[in-house]
Enzyme design. Structure first.
Site, PDB file in Angstrom:
ATOM      1  CE  LYS A 642      -4.161   1.761   2.149  1.00  0.00           C
ATOM      2  NZ  LYS A 642      -5.204   1.479   3.133  1.00  0.00           N
ATOM      3  CD  GLU A 714      15.742   9.151  -4.982  1.00  0.00           C
ATOM      4  OE1 GLU A 714      16.400  10.065  -5.448  1.00  0.00           O
ATOM      5  OE2 GLU A 714      16.195   8.348  -4.134  1.00  0.00           O
TER       6      GLU A 714
END
Lengths: 749, 350
Positions: A642, A714
């Site tokens: 999640k 990232e």
């Protein structure tokens, strides 16, 4: 059932949405007064005179600090840990604030006004009159007089910035197909929701100066060392606290004028001082992603083997920072190219200092590479995915090392399925709906799978609960949640009985949160501390005549569901708390750490992925909308699907912003940021972000750690820009090589 | 921010009496733009007279049209059934602007009075004749990406940012005011000024003159607003266009067109309006009109893109308003107004 791998809700979610999570500017410190900063309106020159009389006499003003009266600071260290601070390729602005009259960029702090209320401080700041002796600023990379060729990125000898592999010149000369293209990207700003802020409080402890800092930092220990060095204090006399960060994205780690100014002001007035910066200041003191001009030169055979790759970057920094956007990070490892060269030229301008921004080098360097690959595919009349498969790197092409784990082919295959790649008409400018052109594009994405050393402390309490602590950071990424899950598994406890604490420099050491390394770094440390405290508990039980485990060797005991039991007879055992209660111990504590080993030398550690975009372009108005984004990622084992999903779609949205709209313009004459607010500096709204389909392979990295988990902060940001830009080519037949792709560039002219 | 006094007016007369004699006093209503500018040290009022509690928050029938109280919120006006049905350009302009939170606060009189988004106006360290008369214009030689094509001067090249104002100009709305010399009526196209050598004056309102209502006149034709912006929501117009037209017997009767984002005020196009009147609508005619509309555009270094963008937008607005091309979303909504639509949808619903 392990807690890791479950889609647990954020454990701090309720605190955050109810406002109960305490962010830096919200600490209630008794006696607090407020600082407001006066900044430079010119980019180059000196302060000839600074008249503070009116400000000093304004109601409520306690002090005005300028370069003429501010406390003296020691220079920043050359290195902190492994990170080079000073010089070309170093990470930070080495100019210390208020130490001289010199001005090196517009927006540079020139004075701090301290008053009893924020409003009075701000008003008095407007009364400071600065007389400048201005000089012509250098604001253009092309014409900068000071250009350098930094050797390494942040002093890391494994990341050289000027590299040649094989013989690229000869290979280019011999290549039957050549392509050269220039790509330019704009300056962008992190603009996290939470502004920079510091509260500094000085006190005497045992007769010596002691500094407590509440700061918006994702680098607790680096900041502690920077403050200690600058203020000539022992490191132990600086305590940094930051339990919550409202987004950083690369900011809030490596530029120190904000905390230094606050600490100086607090020292001068003898009271705790808070400086909370304004949004407009974020365009001067918070760091930025520098602009780039990148030249990609590719040589290939007619059947699509890339034989040579050159990636030459021109970028910029300030006068006193050597930070260099490392644009070749993707080019150097992504494809099996035998001959490569990478160069980075750094122009020193009279602009604010850049710093890392989500995917430093990867986001804009990967954009240029993956657009050039798309251009080569078009030139060779090859499917863009097929060209990538023909140049698939089975090992790291620069170092020759095997990958720790790479399943990129599966990402391509699944991604093309998700977007419907094979159903598109591959001919550029062939798909239309009403007034809109439709296009599909794709790109490869990657991110280095770093890991560093960290320590953690685990405490078991007599009531059966546990606490694990480490001086890491919560940026909004889910650190509290994921580390609680990892700790719970390692302690064999349900997550409800485990807390995780971070954000305090007095906790066991952890590195800066950056480079997508935190899960891989702090996770194993939490495991080690948990293991250590359980070992201690086993010894305690084994020695306790009243324990059912009395006499058992620690090796014969294991932890299972909150109990220590005999491996040979799991029914024999007792709860952790029972052992402590009987032995009258309120708690049991152990500290341990974990660090990467020789596997880092044996393997090349990266995450991979494939991003596919579908766009629609209205050329008459220049509007571009992303209809769909699909990403398939090979990022190791996920700790929490999640929070992982949130991080990846957040990264993709940020990549979308850099592609479609984000740009900071500095006035070409004055060097001041032209737009300094979030109404006119555009980040994506909900209406700009489509549903993003994200999948991951979920294959653990067998070498990174026992957890098999890599950081994912990232990688979502990397790859998105090229996928969209390539989709725009497919839609329109036009190559746009300048980010962002705003309507003025897209409109028919 | 500068120290200031605050008082809440009990009546329009009282508000005018408080502001008119004090050159450093201003009205404040929603404050969505004004307060930002105070925090940026651009607006430095010594007295704020709050008019948000005045009984100017009704929308009522008026001479066959609608009278919209000055204090009606942008949200309330945009979703008012009569506005949405009879003057969809007004709802479209409102809903294609700002964000829901801002529209909830912003008022119908305040919206057209918001200040320019010229970034140099917002930076007190830079020269700006609008902020500080006589200081110069940093935008002329600076980054003039969002600046004017028409009607600029050597003192100022700013544009007006209000979407609503463009729609009200095309509809020839009327502005009712109460000033120190009593009430008066101003035709909306006359409300805003060109910069000339007094760019610090955005409008013809006297100091202390309060807008009390905006009146939409009786109108049975069609109206529509289109907007191009750099993101799909919450961004000012690069170029926008409002059209109000009446048709009869397959011909255009009266056509009124205003452009936004191109001048210091909503830019009405009287020559184009004359060219279109009494003509059968066609794309060819509209393209000729668009050529004429931009014939005297004076692009700057960074805003030449607005010329092709604006030409096409004008053609599109005329096509969609005259029914030659369907709207890209339901009339009176942001979906009709936002060129490009929102992300995620493959194409606008037809």
């Amino acid at each position: 059932m392990p807690a890791t791998g479950k889609p647990l809700d954020r454990v701090d979610g309720r605190l955050k949405v109810t406002g109960a999570a305490r962010y830096t500017a919200e600490w209630d410190v008794p006696g607090l007064v407020y600082g407001a900063v006066v900044d430079s309106s010119i980019a180059h020159g000196t302060v000839q005179a600074i008249d503070v009389a009116a400000a000093r006499n304004a109601p409520g003003v306690l002090a005005v600090l300028t370069h003429e009266n501010a406390p003296r600071l020691q220079p920043l260290p050359d290195k902190v840990g492994e990170t080079q601070f000073r010089g070309e390729g170093g990470i930070t602005e080495t100019r210390q604030p208020l130490q001289s009259a010199a001005i090196e960029y517009a927006g540079q702090p020139l004075a701090v006004v301290v008053a009893d209320t924020y409003e009075r401080a701000r008003h008095a700041a407007t009364l400071v009159r600065v007389t400048y002796a201005g000089q012509a600023p250098q604001l253009a990379m092309a014409t900068a007089s000071r250009k350098t060729l930094p050797e390494t990125f942040l002093g890391n000898n494994k990341e050289k910035l000027q590299v040649t592999v094989g013989n690229p010149e000869a290979a280019l000369a011999a290549a039957p197909v050549r392509l050269e293209a220039v790509y330019e990207s704009a300056i962008t700003h992190h603009n996290p929701l939470e502004l920079l802020a510091t509260i500094a409080r000085w006190e005497k402890r045992d007769g010596a100066d002691f500094l407590t800092l509440y700061d918006t930092t994702r680098a607790l220990e680096v900041l502690q060392e920077v403050m200690a060095t600058s203020l000539a204090l022992p490191k132990e006399s600086v305590h940094v606290i930051c339990p919550f960060i409202g987004g950083a994205f690369g900011a809030k780690g490596w530029l120190y004028a904000p905390p230094l100014l606050t600490a100086m002001a607090a020292r001068v007035v003898g009271r705790p001082v808070k400086i909370e910066w304004r949004r407009q200041d974020m365009f001067a003191v918070a760091g930025q992603r520098a602009a780039t001009r990148q030249t990609l030169t590719l040589g290939a055979t007619r059947d699509g083997r890339i034989t040579a790759l050159r990636h030459d970057t021109l970028t910029h920094s300030s006068q006193s920072s050597g930070f260099t956007e490392p644009c070749a990070r993707v080019s150097r490892m992504l494809y099996a190219v035998p001959n490569m060269s990478f160069a980075h030229q750094l122009a020193h301008l009279h602009l604010p200092s850049p710093c890392p921004m989500r995917g430093p080098g990867e986001t804009v360097g990967g954009w240029a590479l993956e657009c050039a690959i798309d251009e080569l595919a078009a030139k060779l009349n090859l499917d863009p995915v097929e060209l990538r498969l023909r140049n698939y790197a089975e090992k790291n092409p620069e170092t020759g090392k095997p990958w720790s784990s790479k399943h990129l082919r599966e990402c391509y295959a699944r991604g093309r399925q998700l977007i419907g790649w094979d159903a598109r008409n591959p001919q550029p400018r062939s798909m239309r709906e009403g007034t809109q052109l439709i296009g599909y594009g794709m790109a490869t994405t990657m991110y280095p799978a770093g890991r560093r050393e960290a320590k953690a402390r685990a405490t078991l309490f007599a009531d059966g609960r546990a606490l694990v602590q480490s001086a890491t950071h919560e940026l909004g990424n889910g650190a509290y949640t994921v580390f609680r899950q990892i700790s719970a598994d390692a302690l064999a406890l349900p997550v409800e009985r485990v807390r995780f604490e971070l954000g305090d420099s007095s906790l066991p050491s952890a590195p800066t949160t950056g480079g997508s390394t935190t899960t891989a770094t702090v996770g194993p440390a939490a495991q080690a501390a948990a293991q250590a405290v359980l070992e201690a508990l086993k010894s305690l039980a084994g020695r306790d005549p009243a324990s059912p485990l009395h006499g058992a060797a620690p090796e014969a005991i294991e932890a299972r569901e909150g109990r220590l039991v005999l491996k040979s007879s799991p029914a024999t055992g007792e709860e952790y708390g029972a052992i402590l209660r009987r032995t009258k111990l309120p708690s049991l504590v152990a500290t341990d750490g974990a660090k990467p080993g020789e596997e880092r030398e044996k393997y090349s550690f990266y995450s991979f992925g494939a991003v596919f975009a579908q766009v629609r372009v209205d050329e008459a108005s220049g509007t571009l909308r992303v209809a769909r984004l699909c990403g398939v990622y090979d990022v190791g084992r996920l700790m929490n699907p999640k929070t992982a999903h949130s991080q990846i779609i957040g990264g993709m949205a940020m990549g979308l912003g850099a592609t479609l709209m984000e740009a900071t313009h500095y006035d070409a004459r004055t060097g001041r940021a032209v737009v300094r607010n979030l109404a006119d500096y555009h980040v994506p709204s909900m209406a700009d972000t489509p549903d993003m389909q994200v999948e991951w392979l979920g294959i653990p990295d067998p070498h990174i750690s026992e957890l098999g988990a890599r950081g994912i902060g990232e990688i979502g940001c990397v790859g998105t820009a090229a996928a969209i830009t390539n989709a725009v080519f497919h839609a329109t037949g036009r190559r746009l090589r300048s980010l962002p792709l705003t309507p003025d560039k897209l409109v028919n002219s | 921010m500068h120290p200031f006094q605050y008082q809440r007016a009990e009546s329009a007369e009282q508000a005018v009496a408080a502001v008119a004699p004090n050159p450093a006093a201003t009205f404040i209503a929603g404050g969505t733009s004004h307060v930002d500018l105070m925090k940026e040290d651009v607006h430095r009022p010594a007295l704020l007279v709050d008019v948000s509690a005045l009984p100017l928050r009704e929308i009522s029938a008026f001479e066959g049209g609608l009278r919209i109280g000055a204090g009606v919120s942008n949200t309330a006006a945009a979703y008012h059934a009569d506005v949405q049905r009879r003057y969809p350009a007004v709802s479209e302009a409102l809903l294609a602007g700002a964000s829901m939170q801002i529209r909830n606060m912003a008022t119908m009189a305040g919206n057209p009075l918001q200040r320019t988004r010229c970034p140099y106006f917002r930076d007190p360290t830079q020269a700006c004749n609008k902020r500080q008369p006589g200081s110069g214009c940093a935008a002329i030689g600076g980054y003039n990406h969002v600046h004017a094509l028409f009607g600029a001067s050597a003192a100022c090249i700013a544009t007006h940012p209000s979407d609503l104002a463009v729609a009200l100009s095309a509809l020839d709305a009327r502005v009712q005011t109460l000033g120190p010399r009593g009430p008066r009526t101003i035709a909306f196209p006359e409300l805003h000024r060109l910069p000339g050598d007094t760019p610090h004056l955005d409008t013809v309102l006297a100091h202390g003159e309060l807008i009390t209502s905006i009146d939409l006149l009786a109108f049975t034709g069609r109206s529509h607003y289109l907007k191009v912006r750099e993101r799909a929501s919450y961004a000012y117009a690069l170029v926008s266009c409002a059209v109000a037209l009446e048709m009869s017997g397959g011909k255009l009767q009266r056509v009124r067109v205003a452009l936004g984002g191109v001048a210091h005020k909503p830019w009405r196009l009287p020559a184009v309006e004359a060219m279109l009147a009494e003509q059968p609508p066609s794309e060819k005619l509209f393209r000729a009109a668009a050529q004429a509309a931009f014939a005297d555009a004076r692009p700057l270094k960074h805003n030449a893109y607005k010329v092709p963008m604006g030409r096409d937008l004008l053609v599109r607005a005329l096509l969609e308003t005259s029914g030659l091309r369907p709207l890209q979303g339901p009339a009176g909504t942001a979906f009709a107004a936002s060129v490009g639509g929102v992300a995620g949808q493959l194409a606008a619903p037809r």
